[in-house]
Design a protein around this motif. Structure first.
Motif, PDB file in Angstrom:
ATOM      1  N   MET A  24       4.411  -2.715   3.236  1.00  0.00           N
ATOM      2  CA  MET A  24       4.600  -3.987   2.542  1.00  0.00           C
ATOM      3  C   MET A  24       4.202  -5.122   3.484  1.00  0.00           C
ATOM      4  SD  MET A  24       8.224  -3.222   0.622  1.00  0.00           S
ATOM      5  CE  MET A  24       9.138  -3.127   2.156  1.00  0.00           C
ATOM      6  N   ASP A  25       3.185  -5.845   3.119  1.00  0.00           N
ATOM      7  CA  ASP A  25       2.685  -6.971   3.903  1.00  0.00           C
ATOM      8  C   ASP A  25       2.833  -8.261   3.115  1.00  0.00           C
ATOM      9  OD1 ASP A  25       0.013  -4.776   4.867  1.00  0.00           O
ATOM     10  OD2 ASP A  25       1.808  -5.263   6.029  1.00  0.00           O
ATOM     11  N   SER A  26       2.747  -9.375   3.827  1.00  0.00           N
ATOM     12  CA  SER A  26       2.852 -10.699   3.192  1.00  0.00           C
ATOM     13  C   SER A  26       4.065 -10.767   2.279  1.00  0.00           C
ATOM     14  CB  SER A  26       1.570 -11.009   2.393  1.00  0.00           C
ATOM     15  OG  SER A  26       0.431 -10.966   3.222  1.00  0.00           O
ATOM     16  N   LEU A  27       5.186 -10.347   2.807  1.00  0.00           N
ATOM     17  CA  LEU A  27       6.389 -10.278   1.996  1.00  0.00           C
ATOM     18  C   LEU A  27       6.858 -11.662   1.572  1.00  0.00           C
ATOM     19  CD1 LEU A  27       8.138  -7.387   3.883  1.00  0.00           C
ATOM     20  CD2 LEU A  27       7.765  -7.448   1.413  1.00  0.00           C
ATOM     21  N   LYS A  28       7.425 -11.702   0.357  1.00  0.00           N
ATOM     22  CA  LYS A  28       7.945 -12.932  -0.216  1.00  0.00           C
ATOM     23  C   LYS A  28       9.426 -12.749  -0.528  1.00  0.00           C
ATOM     24  CE  LYS A  28       3.524 -13.518  -2.656  1.00  0.00           C
ATOM     25  NZ  LYS A  28       2.896 -13.680  -3.991  1.00  0.00           N
ATOM     26  N   THR A  32       0.842  -1.188   0.000  1.00  0.00           N
ATOM     27  CA  THR A  32       0.000   0.000   0.000  1.00  0.00           C
ATOM     28  C   THR A  32       0.879   1.240   0.000  1.00  0.00           C
ATOM     29  OG1 THR A  32      -1.727  -1.163   1.261  1.00  0.00           O
ATOM     30  CG2 THR A  32      -1.841   1.246   1.167  1.00  0.00           C
ATOM     31  N   ILE A  33       0.678   2.093  -0.986  1.00  0.00           N
ATOM     32  CA  ILE A  33       1.402   3.367  -1.040  1.00  0.00           C
ATOM     33  C   ILE A  33       0.498   4.464  -0.489  1.00  0.00           C
ATOM     34  CG2 ILE A  33       0.676   3.892  -3.422  1.00  0.00           C
ATOM     35  CD1 ILE A  33       3.458   5.140  -3.859  1.00  0.00           C
ATOM     36  N   SER A  34       1.090   5.375   0.257  1.00  0.00           N
ATOM     37  CA  SER A  34       0.345   6.511   0.795  1.00  0.00           C
ATOM     38  C   SER A  34       1.290   7.701   0.896  1.00  0.00           C
ATOM     39  CB  SER A  34      -0.255   6.170   2.164  1.00  0.00           C
ATOM     40  OG  SER A  34       0.772   5.858   3.093  1.00  0.00           O
ATOM     41  N   ARG A  35       0.722   8.859   1.160  1.00  0.00           N
ATOM     42  CA  ARG A  35       1.557  10.056   1.279  1.00  0.00           C
ATOM     43  C   ARG A  35       0.971  11.012   2.293  1.00  0.00           C
ATOM     44  NH1 ARG A  35       1.667  12.743  -4.567  1.00  0.00           N
ATOM     45  NH2 ARG A  35       2.493  14.598  -3.478  1.00  0.00           N
ATOM     46  N   ASP A  36       1.846  11.801   2.881  1.00  0.00           N
ATOM     47  CA  ASP A  36       1.459  12.874   3.798  1.00  0.00           C
ATOM     48  C   ASP A  36       1.985  14.154   3.181  1.00  0.00           C
ATOM     49  OD1 ASP A  36       1.280  14.796   5.814  1.00  0.00           O
ATOM     50  OD2 ASP A  36       1.634  13.334   7.402  1.00  0.00           O
ATOM     51  N   ASN A  37       1.102  14.911   2.561  1.00  0.00           N
ATOM     52  CA  ASN A  37       1.535  16.099   1.834  1.00  0.00           C
ATOM     53  C   ASN A  37       2.098  17.169   2.772  1.00  0.00           C
ATOM     54  OD1 ASN A  37       0.847  15.054  -0.690  1.00  0.00           O
ATOM     55  ND2 ASN A  37      -1.269  15.751  -0.501  1.00  0.00           N
TER      56      ASN A  37
END
Length: 121
Positions: A82-86, A68-73
């Motif tokens: 990053m979840d469920s990393l492989k 999931t990408i997000s930002r705080d302007n």
């Protein structure tokens, strides 16, 4: 001068989670889209995720539903949860941003220095 500084990389077991951060600083008029790329050994650099200035997002098929990408302007910061990393997610992760330094200049893409993410199986 503009700088992007990443943090949050490290070693994690498969199935685990990490959150990357990337803060932009310096002479910034406006930040447009922000990105996360990754470079794995022996492979080309891949675009992982994109977030526009209004919050629209896009992901590579390989990470959809896991990252999931997000930002705080207000903080000029972009994140990558990053979840469920492989093990295939092991790479150096780079943030990038299209930044206008003044109203008179077109945006340029600036890059962070990269942060290593290693997923052990």
């Amino acid at each position: 001068q503009v700088q992007l500084v990443e943090s949050g990389g490290g070693l994690v077991q498969a199935g685990g989670s990490l959150k990357l951060s990337c803060a932009a600083s310096g002479s910034i008029f406006r930040i447009n889209a922000m990105y996360w790329y990754r470079l794995a050994p022996g492979k080309e650099r891949d675009l992982v995720a994109t977030i526009t200035s209004d919050g629209s997002t896009d992901y590579a098929d390989s990470v959809k539903g896991r990252f999931t990408i997000s930002r705080d302007n207000a903080k000029n910061t972009v994140y990558l949860q990053m979840d469920s990393l492989k093990s295939v997610d092991t790479a150096v992760y780079y943030c990038a941003a299209d930044i206008e330094v003044t109203i008179f200049l077109r945006p340029m893409r600036y890059w962070g220095q990269g942060t290593q993410v290693t997923v052990s199986s």
